[in-house]
Write a protein that holds these residues in place. Structure first.
Motif, PDB file in Angstrom:
ATOM      1  N   ARG A 152      14.180 -11.404  -8.239  1.00 34.21           N
ATOM      2  CA  ARG A 152      13.905 -10.493  -7.108  1.00 34.21           C
ATOM      3  C   ARG A 152      12.437 -10.080  -7.070  1.00 34.21           C
ATOM      4  N   GLU A 153      11.840  -9.875  -8.222  1.00 31.49           N
ATOM      5  CA  GLU A 153      10.418  -9.518  -8.284  1.00 31.49           C
ATOM      6  C   GLU A 153       9.559 -10.654  -7.724  1.00 31.49           C
ATOM      7  N   ILE A 154       9.875 -11.892  -8.065  1.00 28.14           N
ATOM      8  CA  ILE A 154       9.140 -13.055  -7.554  1.00 28.14           C
ATOM      9  C   ILE A 154       9.278 -13.128  -6.038  1.00 28.14           C
ATOM     10  N   ALA A 155      10.480 -12.913  -5.527  1.00 25.74           N
ATOM     11  CA  ALA A 155      10.721 -12.947  -4.075  1.00 25.74           C
ATOM     12  C   ALA A 155       9.948 -11.827  -3.371  1.00 25.74           C
ATOM     13  N   ALA A 156       9.952 -10.639  -3.971  1.00 24.61           N
ATOM     14  CA  ALA A 156       9.233  -9.511  -3.373  1.00 24.61           C
ATOM     15  C   ALA A 156       7.724  -9.775  -3.367  1.00 24.61           C
ATOM     16  N   ARG A 157       7.200 -10.353  -4.459  1.00 27.74           N
ATOM     17  CA  ARG A 157       5.768 -10.676  -4.534  1.00 27.74           C
ATOM     18  C   ARG A 157       5.406 -11.696  -3.449  1.00 27.74           C
ATOM     19  N   GLN A 158       6.250 -12.701  -3.231  1.00 24.61           N
ATOM     20  CA  GLN A 158       5.994 -13.701  -2.186  1.00 24.61           C
ATOM     21  C   GLN A 158       5.999 -13.040  -0.803  1.00 24.61           C
ATOM     22  N   ARG A 159       6.936 -12.127  -0.615  1.00 27.52           N
ATOM     23  CA  ARG A 159       7.013 -11.431   0.684  1.00 27.52           C
ATOM     24  C   ARG A 159       5.755 -10.596   0.918  1.00 27.52           C
ATOM     25  N   VAL A 160       5.271  -9.911  -0.119  1.00 27.43           N
ATOM     26  CA  VAL A 160       4.043  -9.118  -0.009  1.00 27.43           C
ATOM     27  C   VAL A 160       2.867 -10.020   0.349  1.00 27.43           C
ATOM     28  N   GLU A 161       2.760 -11.173  -0.304  1.00 29.06           N
ATOM     29  CA  GLU A 161       1.675 -12.110  -0.015  1.00 29.06           C
ATOM     30  C   GLU A 161       1.758 -12.625   1.422  1.00 29.06           C
ATOM     31  N   GLU A 162       2.980 -12.931   1.886  1.00 29.55           N
ATOM     32  CA  GLU A 162       3.153 -13.383   3.270  1.00 29.55           C
ATOM     33  C   GLU A 162       2.720 -12.291   4.255  1.00 29.55           C
ATOM     34  N   LEU A 163       3.110 -11.062   3.974  1.00 30.22           N
ATOM     35  CA  LEU A 163       2.741  -9.948   4.850  1.00 30.22           C
ATOM     36  C   LEU A 163       1.229  -9.713   4.851  1.00 30.22           C
ATOM     37  N   GLN A 164       0.595  -9.873   3.687  1.00 28.47           N
ATOM     38  CA  GLN A 164      -0.859  -9.716   3.624  1.00 28.47           C
ATOM     39  C   GLN A 164      -1.553 -10.764   4.476  1.00 28.47           C
ATOM     40  N   VAL A 165      -1.066 -11.989   4.474  1.00 25.72           N
ATOM     41  CA  VAL A 165      -1.619 -13.044   5.327  1.00 25.72           C
ATOM     42  C   VAL A 165      -1.421 -12.657   6.796  1.00 25.72           C
ATOM     43  N   GLY A 166      -0.229 -12.136   7.125  1.00 29.95           N
ATOM     44  CA  GLY A 166       0.048 -11.696   8.498  1.00 29.95           C
ATOM     45  C   GLY A 166      -0.869 -10.574   8.927  1.00 29.95           C
TER      46      GLY A 166
END
Length: 174
Positions: free
Chosen positions: A11-25
């Motif tokens: 879950r931590e890995i998934a949350a980190r990926q989501r944060v990175e995607e949002l930062q790109v957005g």
């Protein structure tokens, strides 16, 4: 069965990926926002320049130095669609038909040359448009705008004449 520490790591890995995607957005949105601000700035400058040119064109001789702010205020309106510059300025003494956009100028000239009131369906072919319902309705809307701004009169609903106090009565009717 999956262990709790392993599930938390996934879950931590998934949350980190989501944060990175949002930062790109967010970065993309910031870029789009900057482009929109730049476009807005150019439009504001263009509106002020057009207002100044229109004011200079319509000013009587000797009054050519109209401040940009005054020129812009003379043409601005609180339009419901959010655009601040009018393409059809309100008529006032000294304002000439030449300040109108081509299609509006053509309409005023057709009405001025007519022996009596005209309907939109009579004006449409005279300004070079096909006599379709859409063109007639669009022309009627423009004619009503010219009435609102003092260029034309509509004494009888749907029948348009040159405004009595209007734009160059002496130019069209000697």
């Amino acid at each position: 069965m999956v262990s709790l520490p392993e599930e938390l790591r996934v879950r931590e890995i998934a949350a980190r990926q989501r944060v990175e995607e949002l930062q790109v957005g967010v970065a993309e949105l910031e870029l789009r926002l900057e482009e929109a601000r730049e476009s807005l700035s150019r439009l504001e400058i263009t509106r002020e320049t057009v207002a100044q040119v229109l004011a200079e064109l319509s000013a009587p001789q000797g009054e050519q130095d109209v401040p940009v702010r005054d020129a812009a205020e003379s043409i601005e309106t609180s339009a419901p669609h959010g655009i601040g510059a009018m393409t059809v300025p309100p008529w006032r003494d000294g304002l000439v038909v030449a300040v109108l956009p081509d299609v509006y100028r053509d309409m005023v000239e057709v009405v001025a040359d007519a022996p009596g009131p005209l309907q939109a369906k009579q004006i449409v072919p005279r300004i070079g448009l096909p006599a379709t319902t859409g063109k007639i309705e669009g022309t009627r809307a423009k004619l009503k705008r010219l009435v609102e701004r003092g260029w034309l009169d509509e004494d009888t609903p749907g029948r348009f004449t040159l405004a009595r106090r209007g734009p160059g009565r002496d130019r069209f009717n000697p």
